[in-house]
Design a protein around this motif. Structure first.
Motif, PDB file in Angstrom:
ATOM      1  N   PHE A 225       0.749  -1.174   0.020  1.00 44.86           N
ATOM      2  CA  PHE A 225       0.090   0.021   0.091  1.00 44.86           C
ATOM      3  C   PHE A 225       0.814   1.306  -0.077  1.00 44.86           C
ATOM      4  O   PHE A 225       0.513   2.292  -0.885  1.00 44.86           O
ATOM      5  CB  PHE A 225      -0.822  -0.167   1.153  1.00 44.86           C
ATOM      6  N   SER A 226       1.876   1.386   0.765  1.00 43.12           N
ATOM      7  CA  SER A 226       2.651   2.454   0.833  1.00 43.12           C
ATOM      8  C   SER A 226       3.372   2.775  -0.318  1.00 43.12           C
ATOM      9  O   SER A 226       3.607   4.001  -0.749  1.00 43.12           O
ATOM     10  CB  SER A 226       3.713   2.307   1.968  1.00 43.12           C
ATOM     11  N   SER A 227       3.816   1.633  -0.950  1.00 44.66           N
ATOM     12  CA  SER A 227       4.251   2.091  -2.323  1.00 44.66           C
ATOM     13  C   SER A 227       3.213   2.650  -3.320  1.00 44.66           C
ATOM     14  O   SER A 227       3.590   3.492  -4.128  1.00 44.66           O
ATOM     15  CB  SER A 227       5.292   0.868  -2.961  1.00 44.66           C
ATOM     16  N   ASP A 228       2.160   1.939  -3.319  1.00 40.93           N
ATOM     17  CA  ASP A 228       1.254   2.409  -4.144  1.00 40.93           C
ATOM     18  C   ASP A 228       0.597   3.697  -3.863  1.00 40.93           C
ATOM     19  O   ASP A 228       0.335   4.605  -4.565  1.00 40.93           O
ATOM     20  CB  ASP A 228       0.008   1.528  -4.028  1.00 40.93           C
ATOM     21  N   ALA A 229       0.621   4.282  -2.427  1.00 42.72           N
ATOM     22  CA  ALA A 229       0.360   5.511  -2.263  1.00 42.72           C
ATOM     23  C   ALA A 229       1.207   6.795  -2.503  1.00 42.72           C
ATOM     24  O   ALA A 229       0.851   7.624  -3.285  1.00 42.72           O
ATOM     25  CB  ALA A 229       0.126   5.676  -0.729  1.00 42.72           C
TER      26      ALA A 229
END
Length: 690
Positions: A225-229
């Protein structure tokens, strides 16, 4: 909307660096441009950190100074890599919206005073970023100087993860999109362990510090998720720039092999891969790691040329001890990046700052101005790069690749409950690359699902998370004549962090012909041995109780609890083979095993190895350009192909002596096979240069 961005091509190799004219009096601008011309600079990056100078308050802009410097640069024949200036928020924005400050895993808000002081998920941040990006595109999108858009700066360098309430809300939305229902999420996360079942989406938070180990699937999903954010944030700007200026290519500067962001996905969004690279001059082997970083960069766009956007002219300012580069290393580091596929060499920064956090970071123009050592070296390099213009647009030739999979990286390092914290994904990858580099092979990066076309050898140093699609691609590669090497702790879990039925190597079992009964970590300070024919191989940290099945045993553990058990295996399948290495071998041991693997694949290996030698060939349809680099402080004698050295404008053949930090770039008609260079102890040379 159909885009047709013009290629990034200056008609020469890109040469220049970050320029911060707003840190200096305008009286110096004319001097800067004159010295840039003297040094051969043809492009600069600006204004990366100038948001407060451009937008002094919400919606109030001061473009005049940026207009003037862009016009002056263009009049001087210098192109611009124009940053959107969204690298860090201005103080007025954070004071108005303190809720957009990032929060750490302990629930503490991080303060303004450095850079990247924002939550990537903040809607306020997104709104303001979009406004400034749109304004930049509308004002400068048609300026002839602008040849590249530079979005933000080094995503994730300071704020790669945020645990604030807004991040938790975004995380829940991301999870709902991924899993659909709460019951599906509960199943994926295995919540019946330790009583973690969720009965409402609102109960799920970003995984802050907890009393004990956190659910590993939750941690893995938070990494994803953090990479995608941050990818969403990147896409926001890219979409605006594409709509406003569809012909200008877009990039953001990567940070080599960076754990926090899945660069495969980021590279899909941009037009040109760019990288910031800072090998440590105090480390005599730092160029080996740099070679791997550059292999990844060129592979992110399937072998297309990339661009080294930042490097240091000498010392940096952020290590505990910041060692300067000795004479010759500015040149050799720059030529190495070009050898490995970069279409230029750029620096941070042009003029060394007099104040702030980076005032001790070197620059092309040091504190002594035109009298500085770095300027003399930068000027010499600029002249030399003009001779390498034919290399522009060519591609590196390689027969070997290493699998880079961010899921495997995150999964094998994020969790707190693992057999050992010593089996480090990045360390394994770098060790496998180091061995192939020593044996004479440049190495590309590939996804675990391929494609593997054009390679003879694919290495998977650690594929902790493995699924059917990956195994299908690897199996097809082997059956068609390819050779695969899989390292320890591979095929352990699926994409939801569930151990595969029957244990490791899970779906890789049929391909490898082995089963792991039990992982067998080695205590700190202990060493093990493996007998491999007449060779004794050393290892540390990790071993496995292995059942060989229908695989051929090529090495067995010697001594200790695993005495006599299989350690290294090979299984033939179709026209190829699949090797399994169950221990963390040391460098010499890996070289020994890889000599056999390379022979299996019909590839050569250097008899004499020296980590200082870096030999890479870039080619077009007609010509090979073989870069021969000595990164060491003592001369090397290398057998080179017959051709023409572009750096000295002389014919070369046979044995060439390269002095400390010496280089040659040999042009020759394209050969069917990749030129393979070897070392010799012979004192006789035919040609050579400094």
């Amino acid at each position: 909307m159909t885009r047709n961005p013009r290629p990034f091509d200056l008609g020469a190799l890109a040469y220049g660096g970050d320029y911060n004219p707003d840190q200096w009096s305008e009286d110096l601008w004319a001097e800067d441009i004159a010295l840039m011309q003297e040094a051969g600079v043809n492009i600069v990056t600006l204004p990366v950190f100038s948001w407060p100078q451009l937008e002094t308050s919400p919606g109030v802009y001061d473009w005049a100074w940026l207009d003037r410097i862009i016009d002056l640069l263009w009049a001087g024949g210098i192109h611009v890599d124009l940053a959107t200036a969204t690298a860090t928020p201005p103080s007025w924005l954070l004071r108005a919206h303190p809720e957009m400050l990032p929060m750490d895993a302990d629930g503490r808000r991080l303060a303004f005073g450095s850079r990247q002081a924002y939550c990537p998920s903040s809607p306020v941040w997104h709104e303001n970023v979009a406004r400034l990006t749109r304004a930049m595109a509308e004002r400068y999108g048609e300026h002839p100087a602008v040849v590249l858009w530079h979005v933000s700066n080094e995503y994730g360098d300071h704020t790669a993860r945020c645990w604030c309430p807004e991040s938790s809300r975004h995380f829940r939305r991301w999870l709902q999109e991924r899993y659909g229902t709460l019951e599906r999420l509960n199943d994926a996360w295995g919540v019946n362990v330790w009583g973690q079942r969720y009965t409402d989406w609102e109960h799920i938070e970003a995984p802050r510090r907890a009393p004990g180990p956190i659910n590993p699937t939750q941690l893995l999903d938070f990494e994803r998720f953090s990479s995608d954010a941050l990818l969403d944030l990147f896409r926001l700007e890219v979409d605006i720039l594409h709509a406003a200026t569809p012909d200008i290519p877009v990039t953001t500067n990567f940070m080599s092999m960076f754990r926090e962001l899945d660069y495969w996905r980021f590279a899909e969004v941009e037009d040109l891969v760019t990288d910031d690279a800072y090998p440590d001059p105090a480390d005599s082997a730092s160029h080996v790691g740099a070679a791997w970083n550059y292999g990844l960069m060129r592979s992110l766009k399937a072998g297309r040329p990339w661009l080294l956007l930042e490097q240091s002219a000498s010392a940096v300012s952020w290590r505990d001890v910041n060692v300067p580069k000795p004479d010759g290393k500015l040149r050799s580091d720059s030529l190495q990046a070009i050898a490995h596929g970069s279409d230029g060499a750029m620096f941070f920064q042009w003029r060394q700052a007099r104040y702030g956090q980076e005032k001790f970071h070197s620059a092309m123009l040091g504190q002594r101005g035109a009298r500085s050592r770095t300027f003399a070296q930068a000027k010499a390099l600029g002249a030399e790069l003009t001779r390498l213009a034919p290399v522009r647009g060519t591609r590196v030739r390689s027969r070997a690749a290493i699998i880079v999979d961010w899921d495997a990286w995150w999964g094998s390092t994020a969790a707190e409950s693992l057999p050992s914290q010593r089996l480090n994904w990045a360390r394994q990858v770098r060790a496998y690359h180091r061995a192939l580099h020593a044996l004479g092979h440049p190495v590309d990066a590939v996804r675990a699902t391929g494609p593997f076309d054009g390679y003879d050898l694919v290495l998977a140093p650690n594929l902790y998370i493995a699924d059917a699609a990956q195994v299908q691609a690897l199996t097809a590669f082997v059956e068609q004549g390819g050779h695969v090497v899989v390292g320890p702790f591979s095929g352990v879990v699926d994409t939801e962090e569930k151990v595969h039925p029957g244990g490791a190597p899970g779906p890789l079992r049929a391909l490898l012909g082995v089963e792991v009964d039990e992982q067998w970590p080695i205590a700190d300070g202990q060493h093990g041995q493996i007998t491999c024919g007449a060779d004794t191989l050393g290892f540390t940290a990790w071993a496995e109780w292995l059942e060989a099945g229908d695989a051929e045993v090529r090495g067995t553990y010697g001594g200790g609890d695993l005495d006599g058990r299989p350690a290294i295996t090979r299984r033939a399948q179709g026209a190829g083979s699949a090797w399994y290495i169950s221990a963390m071998l040391d460098d010499d041991a890996l070289q020994t095993v890889f000599r056999d693997v390379l022979a299996d694949a019909g590839l050569p290996a250097r008899e004499r190895v020296d980590q200082s030698l870096d030999a890479v060939t870039r080619s077009d349809a007609h010509t090979d350009y073989t870069f021969v680099l000595n990164h060491g402080r003592t001369p090397l004698q290398v057998v080179v192909p017959e051709g023409h050295d572009l750096l000295t404008d002389t014919a070369v053949a046979g044995v060439m002596q390269l002095p400390a930090f010496g280089a040659a770039v040999i042009a020759a008609p394209r050969a069917d096979g990749i030129p393979f260079l070897t070392l010799t102890d012979s004192p006789h040379t035919q040609g050579g240069h400094a």
